[in-house]
Design a protein around this motif. Structure first.
Motif, short mmCIF file in Angstrom:
data_model
loop_
_atom_site.label_atom_id
_atom_site.label_comp_id
_atom_site.label_asym_id
_atom_site.label_seq_id
_atom_site.Cartn_x
_atom_site.Cartn_y
_atom_site.Cartn_z
N ARG A 1 0.84 -1.21 0.00
CA ARG A 1 0.00 0.00 0.00
C ARG A 1 0.87 1.26 0.00
O ARG A 1 0.61 2.22 -0.73
CB ARG A 1 -0.92 -0.01 1.22
CG ARG A 1 -1.96 1.09 1.21
CD ARG A 1 -2.94 0.95 2.37
NE ARG A 1 -3.55 -0.36 2.48
CZ ARG A 1 -4.58 -0.80 1.75
NH1 ARG A 1 -5.10 -0.02 0.83
NH2 ARG A 1 -5.09 -1.99 1.94
N ALA A 2 1.94 1.27 0.80
CA ALA A 2 2.84 2.43 0.86
C ALA A 2 3.57 2.61 -0.47
O ALA A 2 3.77 3.74 -0.93
CB ALA A 2 3.82 2.27 2.01
N LEU A 3 3.98 1.51 -1.09
CA LEU A 3 4.65 1.61 -2.39
C LEU A 3 3.69 2.14 -3.44
O LEU A 3 4.07 2.96 -4.29
CB LEU A 3 5.20 0.25 -2.83
CG LEU A 3 5.88 0.24 -4.20
CD1 LEU A 3 7.05 1.21 -4.25
CD2 LEU A 3 6.33 -1.17 -4.54
N ALA A 4 2.44 1.73 -3.39
CA ALA A 4 1.43 2.24 -4.33
C ALA A 4 1.30 3.76 -4.17
O ALA A 4 1.29 4.49 -5.17
CB ALA A 4 0.09 1.55 -4.09
N ALA A 5 1.23 4.23 -2.95
CA ALA A 5 1.11 5.67 -2.70
C ALA A 5 2.36 6.41 -3.18
O ALA A 5 2.27 7.48 -3.80
CB ALA A 5 0.86 5.93 -1.22
N LEU A 6 3.53 5.85 -2.89
CA LEU A 6 4.80 6.46 -3.29
C LEU A 6 4.90 6.59 -4.81
O LEU A 6 5.41 7.57 -5.32
CB LEU A 6 5.96 5.60 -2.76
CG LEU A 6 7.36 6.00 -3.17
CD1 LEU A 6 7.79 7.26 -2.42
CD2 LEU A 6 8.34 4.87 -2.91
N SER A 7 4.40 5.60 -5.53
CA SER A 7 4.51 5.58 -6.99
C SER A 7 3.32 6.21 -7.71
O SER A 7 3.37 6.36 -8.93
CB SER A 7 4.60 4.15 -7.52
OG SER A 7 5.17 3.27 -6.66
N GLY A 8 2.26 6.50 -6.99
CA GLY A 8 1.07 7.04 -7.64
C GLY A 8 0.30 5.98 -8.42
O GLY A 8 -0.35 6.27 -9.41
N LEU A 9 0.40 4.72 -7.95
CA LEU A 9 -0.29 3.61 -8.59
C LEU A 9 -1.30 3.01 -7.63
O LEU A 9 -1.25 3.29 -6.43
CB LEU A 9 0.72 2.53 -9.02
CG LEU A 9 1.78 2.97 -10.03
CD1 LEU A 9 2.85 1.90 -10.18
CD2 LEU A 9 1.13 3.29 -11.36
N SER A 10 -2.18 2.17 -8.14
CA SER A 10 -3.15 1.52 -7.26
C SER A 10 -2.54 0.29 -6.61
O SER A 10 -1.58 -0.29 -7.12
CB SER A 10 -4.40 1.12 -8.06
OG SER A 10 -4.08 0.05 -8.94
N LEU A 11 -3.10 -0.10 -5.48
CA LEU A 11 -2.66 -1.31 -4.79
C LEU A 11 -2.78 -2.55 -5.67
O LEU A 11 -1.83 -3.33 -5.76
CB LEU A 11 -3.43 -1.48 -3.47
CG LEU A 11 -3.10 -2.73 -2.66
CD1 LEU A 11 -1.62 -2.78 -2.28
CD2 LEU A 11 -3.97 -2.78 -1.42
N PRO A 12 -3.91 -2.75 -6.39
CA PRO A 12 -3.99 -3.92 -7.27
C PRO A 12 -2.90 -3.94 -8.35
O PRO A 12 -2.42 -5.00 -8.73
CB PRO A 12 -5.38 -3.83 -7.89
CG PRO A 12 -6.18 -3.03 -6.90
CD PRO A 12 -5.20 -2.05 -6.32
N LYS B 1 6.27 5.32 -13.51
CA LYS B 1 5.91 5.82 -12.18
C LYS B 1 6.53 4.96 -11.10
O LYS B 1 7.04 5.46 -10.10
CB LYS B 1 4.39 5.84 -12.01
CG LYS B 1 3.69 6.94 -12.74
CD LYS B 1 2.19 6.87 -12.49
CE LYS B 1 1.45 7.97 -13.19
NZ LYS B 1 0.00 7.89 -12.93
N LEU B 2 6.48 3.64 -11.29
CA LEU B 2 7.04 2.72 -10.31
C LEU B 2 8.54 2.93 -10.16
O LEU B 2 9.05 3.13 -9.05
CB LEU B 2 6.76 1.27 -10.73
CG LEU B 2 7.41 0.20 -9.86
CD1 LEU B 2 6.79 0.18 -8.48
CD2 LEU B 2 7.30 -1.15 -10.54
N VAL B 3 9.27 2.92 -11.26
CA VAL B 3 10.72 3.09 -11.23
C VAL B 3 11.09 4.47 -10.68
O VAL B 3 11.99 4.61 -9.85
CB VAL B 3 11.33 2.86 -12.62
CG1 VAL B 3 12.80 3.25 -12.65
CG2 VAL B 3 11.16 1.40 -13.03
#
Length: 102
Positions: A19-30, A51-53
């Motif tokens: 969940r924290a990584l999703a927020a950090l990257s601006g992506l959804s949890l799924p 966005k992830l990288v």
């Protein structure tokens, strides 16, 4: 670009849950969950991968690609100082001089 194993290792180095990584990257949890469940190199929308990288790099992760010079060889991740801490820090308030004094 980035493998699911690298993604899990990077998240572990940062001490983040999905969940924290999703927020950090601006992506959804799924989206993060799908990426981590992938076999081998993560496939997906280029924008999502960027966005992830970008989020991982801003948090201090350096991705080591296959064939990149590294002591043991192979893919991996390395933790370095986050981009936000690389900028010079301002002097403490006590060390600053009032405006006009030089």
């Amino acid at each position: 670009m980035i493998t699911a194993a690298q993604l899990r290792a990077a998240r572990a180095l940062l001490g983040l849950d999905q969940r924290a990584l999703a927020a950090l990257s601006g992506l959804s949890l799924p989206t993060i969950q799908r990426m981590e469940a992938s076999d081998g190199v993560i496939r997906g929308n280029v924008d999502s991968l960027m966005k992830l990288v970008g989020g991982l790099e801003a948090a201090g992760i350096e991705l080591i690609a296959e064939g990149t010079v590294s002591e043991a060889g192979g893919r991996g991740v390395r933790l370095r100082a986050p981009a936000s801490t690389l900028a010079p820090t301002p002097a403490p308030l006590a060390a600053r001089r009032p405006a006009g004094e030089e």
